[in-house]
Design a protein around this motif. Sequence first.
Motif, PDB file in Angstrom:
ATOM      1  N   VAL A  72      16.713   5.080  18.355  1.00 13.39           N
ATOM      2  CA  VAL A  72      17.102   4.444  19.611  1.00 13.39           C
ATOM      3  C   VAL A  72      17.500   2.995  19.346  1.00 13.39           C
ATOM      4  CG1 VAL A  72      16.282   3.766  21.913  1.00 13.39           C
ATOM      5  CG2 VAL A  72      15.430   5.886  20.882  1.00 13.39           C
ATOM      6  N   TYR A  91      11.809  -0.654  30.293  1.00 13.85           N
ATOM      7  CA  TYR A  91      12.425  -0.517  28.983  1.00 13.85           C
ATOM      8  C   TYR A  91      13.684   0.324  29.139  1.00 13.85           C
ATOM      9  CZ  TYR A  91      13.032   2.014  24.529  1.00 13.85           C
ATOM     10  OH  TYR A  91      13.546   2.595  23.403  1.00 13.85           O
ATOM     11  N   GLN A  95      19.532   6.563  22.891  1.00 10.71           N
ATOM     12  CA  GLN A  95      19.022   7.434  21.837  1.00 10.71           C
ATOM     13  C   GLN A  95      20.138   8.333  21.330  1.00 10.71           C
ATOM     14  OE1 GLN A  95      15.255  10.379  20.734  1.00 10.71           O
ATOM     15  NE2 GLN A  95      15.153   9.146  22.585  1.00 10.71           N
ATOM     16  N   HIS A 108       2.784  10.628  25.189  1.00 14.77           N
ATOM     17  CA  HIS A 108       2.269   9.284  25.472  1.00 14.77           C
ATOM     18  C   HIS A 108       2.111   9.124  26.973  1.00 14.77           C
ATOM     19  CE1 HIS A 108       6.621   8.777  25.916  1.00 14.77           C
ATOM     20  NE2 HIS A 108       6.782   9.040  24.633  1.00 14.77           N
ATOM     21  N   LEU A 163      12.045   3.910  30.272  1.00 11.16           N
ATOM     22  CA  LEU A 163      10.583   4.092  30.231  1.00 11.16           C
ATOM     23  C   LEU A 163       9.883   2.911  30.882  1.00 11.16           C
ATOM     24  CD1 LEU A 163      11.699   5.493  27.318  1.00 11.16           C
ATOM     25  CD2 LEU A 163       9.257   5.970  27.111  1.00 11.16           C
TER      26      LEU A 163
HETATM   27  O1  GTQ Z   1      11.876   9.896  23.446  1.00  9.31           O
HETATM   28  O2  GTQ Z   1       9.734   9.787  23.416  1.00  9.31           O
HETATM   29  O3  GTQ Z   1      13.413   5.224  23.762  1.00  9.31           O
HETATM   30  O4  GTQ Z   1       8.557   7.543  22.983  1.00  9.31           O
HETATM   31  C1  GTQ Z   1      11.097   5.006  23.379  1.00  9.31           C
HETATM   32  C2  GTQ Z   1       9.873   5.591  23.181  1.00  9.31           C
HETATM   33  C3  GTQ Z   1      12.106   7.149  23.568  1.00  9.31           C
HETATM   34  C4  GTQ Z   1      10.824   9.250  23.420  1.00  9.31           C
HETATM   35  C5  GTQ Z   1      12.198   5.786  23.574  1.00  9.31           C
HETATM   36  C6  GTQ Z   1       9.759   6.968  23.176  1.00  9.31           C
HETATM   37  C7  GTQ Z   1      10.884   7.749  23.389  1.00  9.31           C
END
Ligand code: GTQ
Length: 351
Positions: A72, A91, A95, A108, A163
């Motif tokens: 990302v 955030y 990606q 998470h 996020l």
């Molecule tokens: O796809 O789980 O941009 O955990 C930042 C943290 C994506 C993800 C992000 C993450 C993810």
Amino acid sequence: MNAPLNTTALREQLYKDMSPLNLTPLWEVLHALVPPQPASPCVAALWKYEQVRPFLMRSGEAITAEEAVRRVLILENPALRGQSAITQSLYAGLQLILPGEVAPSHRHTQSALRFIVEGHGAYTSVDGERTTMHPGDFIITPSWTWHDHGSEAQGPVVWLDGLDIPMLRFFDAGFAENGDAKSQPVSRAEGASFARYGHNMAPVRHDAPFGATSPIFSYPYARSREALDTLERDAPIDAWDGVKLRYVNPQNGGSPMPTMATFMQKLPAGFVGKAWRQTDGAVYSVVEGQGEVDIEHAGVRHTFPLTPRDHFVVPSWHTARLRSTSGCVLFSYSDRPVHQALGIHKEERLS
Ligand code: GTQ
């Protein structure tokens, strides 16, 4: 402060002497702590996709999705460099997944949204169900659910990750775990969650499978676009927003995630919007068409030209207005549900 010298000296000595006890005077900072109106440290910013894309593709040569875990590029607010934040609470990142790659399974407490920007045919798996990505789809990863991403597509697939990472960091409430297997086993047919919850119907006996988060993983673009088109033809056009809808959690009518609201809007051809400001800073992804946004704060004004796959941020209490000569579709997200839960959401629609 215009205190006489002896008073100034008295105060300074006080500050110095009590500092080792971790004491500090409120009166020196009160105005900043309790501002008359929001004074966000964030600034308006634009990321043109044509400038960002080459770096995304270079990152595809520099590291695999598996090695990166998540490959990302973070969209950092220029005034918050180093904080991995686009606003104080949110955030954003873009990606990339390439054909044959897997971004391994983890979970998470941060909630995630994916908004598909480029390419077809990658998938994300949430809690045993795969969802295939199409441009314009809005996909959810609820807090604490296992998720992995993969691609059996022909070319690169890019999506916007939104996020609540800075918010959970603020609350010191982040937990995370890695999965045992690279990809989680598929245990349900693709489309099962949409069939259960996506048709204005719901299972007769059910509880909320993901608590405060929507049980729908994917809100397909085709459906959102159809709704906006119908409304553009038949409904009054809002002078500030054009035609704008919010995505809902069908179980309670609220936002799809407890921390983030998501929206899609269409500016009709020839739209010259009125200005507004609100307390929730918002991140936008340009889906189709062309337009312009003016963002103004404290005498500083930006005008950003908008073309598909561009991203921009309107920080809290910045005045914004949208225009489009040929029509434009915008996706956006913000932390509005949190403002609303706290009773502090405020919006001003200027004329
Ligand atoms: O796809 O789980 O941009 O955990 C930042 C943290 C994506 C993800 C992000 C993450 C993810």
